[in-house]
Design an enzyme around this catalytic site. Structure first.
Site, short mmCIF file in Angstrom:
data_model
loop_
_atom_site.label_atom_id
_atom_site.label_comp_id
_atom_site.label_asym_id
_atom_site.label_seq_id
_atom_site.Cartn_x
_atom_site.Cartn_y
_atom_site.Cartn_z
N ALA A 88 44.87 40.55 38.23
CA ALA A 88 44.55 41.79 38.60
C ALA A 88 46.13 42.19 38.89
O ALA A 88 46.43 43.70 38.66
CB ALA A 88 44.49 41.42 40.67
N GLY A 91 48.56 45.66 39.19
CA GLY A 91 47.12 46.63 40.00
C GLY A 91 47.38 47.63 39.88
O GLY A 91 46.68 48.27 40.35
N SER A 92 47.41 48.08 38.56
CA SER A 92 46.64 49.82 38.04
C SER A 92 45.58 49.63 37.58
O SER A 92 45.23 50.49 38.20
CB SER A 92 47.57 49.26 37.21
OG SER A 92 47.00 48.34 35.67
N LYS A 93 45.11 48.80 37.52
CA LYS A 93 43.98 48.57 37.46
C LYS A 93 43.03 48.66 39.16
O LYS A 93 42.33 49.03 39.68
CB LYS A 93 42.94 47.44 36.39
CG LYS A 93 43.56 47.85 35.60
CD LYS A 93 42.64 46.90 34.54
CE LYS A 93 43.43 46.98 32.74
NZ LYS A 93 45.45 46.51 32.75
N CYS A 208 43.89 44.14 25.86
CA CYS A 208 45.26 44.33 25.07
C CYS A 208 45.87 43.90 23.97
O CYS A 208 46.77 44.05 23.70
CB CYS A 208 46.27 45.31 26.48
SG CYS A 208 47.47 43.91 26.50
#
Length: 421
Positions: A88, A91-93, A208
């Site tokens: 996680a 924490g952006s997602k 990514c």
């Protein structure tokens, strides 16, 4: 200017979008909507770095590469869903998932690295993500029942080749056979995700990187070796996609022309099988608090929190979401959402704890500071005391009706009592 333009998202509900945009414009920022999500924006004018804006410092915007927003959006959990985010940090997602599922939903965020876990928790605090809980553990070791989640996001460690434009060293760092440990870890995590996914549930796998070993080859392996079926993805608007490799259909490979990082996305559903039985309630450490009997000088609205419990852990007060209490077994260490602290039996909210703020209309004069100009907020954050009228105790902090947090009071002056933002 001198700063690369970037994408970001507004943090809050749709009704708050206008207020957040007003705060940005008041500091000179210009932006336009992104076509793939109503709260995504792209900067067109950046007078100084967006991270230093008041909106960012108060957690009302989150800077996020446009491609990085796609995994949560394509996982597409509905309001009220329970979601597992297996890798996680930062924490952006997780934060985007938190917005999507709403206060009745819940997101469990797992992170193996202690340093990255601290970053994750700090970002969720700033975003006001009260419907989350965090665990410091490698996800393959999660002691959770099989079939526990209807929605799982797995964005595992990868070679990051898709970020090479901004991080050119990744191509050298993860060249040749150096990616082999990553490929092995991704397969272990995929197998764990498949086990934790409920029958009919949805798993979104993303990286990514542009590396076929970590992308299409992993998808083919998962479909061959795990109890998973493909869930074809539709291309969202505003992106350009390269053709998938290995003849796969329904997976997405974000192209360089998309003005975002190179990303790969594949979705799966789980075939039949048993669903997890409801776990027994864990005996929790700390002391459960009754908000109705908890003394506080601040204007807090306990009813604004999602369903759950409030506990005191050695003077630190946390909110524990109802779904976390149902899901997480006894003996597993986890952390809820930080609300504030108690001292001498009196609760003091965290200055950034927006989830506890009452509505502006319900607050009496003297219990609210509704700033009308950015300069007033800048003065507060720089340590200056701002004159106020009659009143006693902390006050709710707003900007032209947009909730921001809590301010302290000393005599007839408001002052910021949080750490520097």
């Amino acid at each position: 200017m001198g700063h690369s333009l970037r994408s970001f998202r507004l943090v809050g509900g749709a009704a708050e979008a206008g207020g957040i945009e007003d705060l940005l414009r008041a500091q000179g920022f210009a932006f336009e909507p992104e076509p793939f999500w109503p709260l995504a924006r792209r900067l067109t004018g950046e007078p100084f770095p967006l991270g230093g804006s008041l909106a960012a410092r108060f957690g009302r915007v989150y800077i996020q590469d446009r491609s990085s927003m796609l995994p949560p959006l394509l996982l597409a959990p509905p309001p009220g869903a329970v979601v597992l985010d297996m890798c996680a940090s930062p924490g952006s997602k997780t934060g985007l998932l938190s917005q999507m599922v709403g206060s009745q939903g819940f997101v469990l965020a797992v992170e193996a690295s202690a340093d990255r876990l601290a970053t994750l928790r700090a970002n969720l605090r700033r975003m006001g993500a009260a419907n989350t809980a965090t665990i410091g553990l490698s996800s393959e070791r999660l002691p959770l029942a099989e079939g526990s989640f209807d929605h799982i996001l797995l964005d595992p460690p990868c070679s990051g080749w898709g970020t090479a434009e901004r991080n050119p060293k990744v191509l050298e760092l993860w060249s040749g056979d150096k990616t082999a440990p990553l490929v092995r870890l991704q397969r272990v995590l995929l197998a764990k995700a498949a086990a934790l996914l409920a029958p009919g549930g949805r798993l979104l796998y993303s990286t990514c990187t542009t590396n076929v070993e970590e992308n299409e080859e992993q998808t083919a392996w998962a479909l061959s070796e795990l109890d998973l079926e493909p869930a074809p993805l539709s291309p969202p608007p505003g992106f350009v996609f390269d053709a998938p490799l290995l003849g796969l259909d329904g997976v997405l490979r974000v192209a360089e022309e998309s003005q975002g990082q190179g990303f790969y996305l594949a979705a799966f559903t789980r075939r039949g099988g048993g669903r997890a039985a409801a776990s027994e309630r864990a005996a929790l450490p700390g002391k459960r608090l009754n908000p109705a009997r908890l003394a506080t000088e601040a204007p807090v609205d306990w009813e604004a929190l999602p369903p759950g419990q409030i506990h005191d852990f050695n003077g630190k007060v946390y909110f524990l979401h109802e779904r976390a209490l149902e899901l997480l077994p006894q003996g597993l260490r986890w952390q809820g959402f930080a609300l504030g602290k108690t001292a001498a039996g009196v609760f003091r909210p965290d200055p950034l704890c927006r989830p506890l703020l009452p509505s502006l209309a319900s607050l009496p004069v003297g219990r609210v500071f509704d700033a009308q100009e950015p300069a007033e907020l800048e003065a507060l954050l720089s340590g200056q005391a701002v004159p106020c009228g009659e009143g006693k105790g902390p006050a709710a902090l707003y900007y032209r009706g947009l909730s921001l947090g809590f301010v302290g009071r000393k005599g007839r002056r408001f002052l910021w009592t949080g750490a520097g933002l």
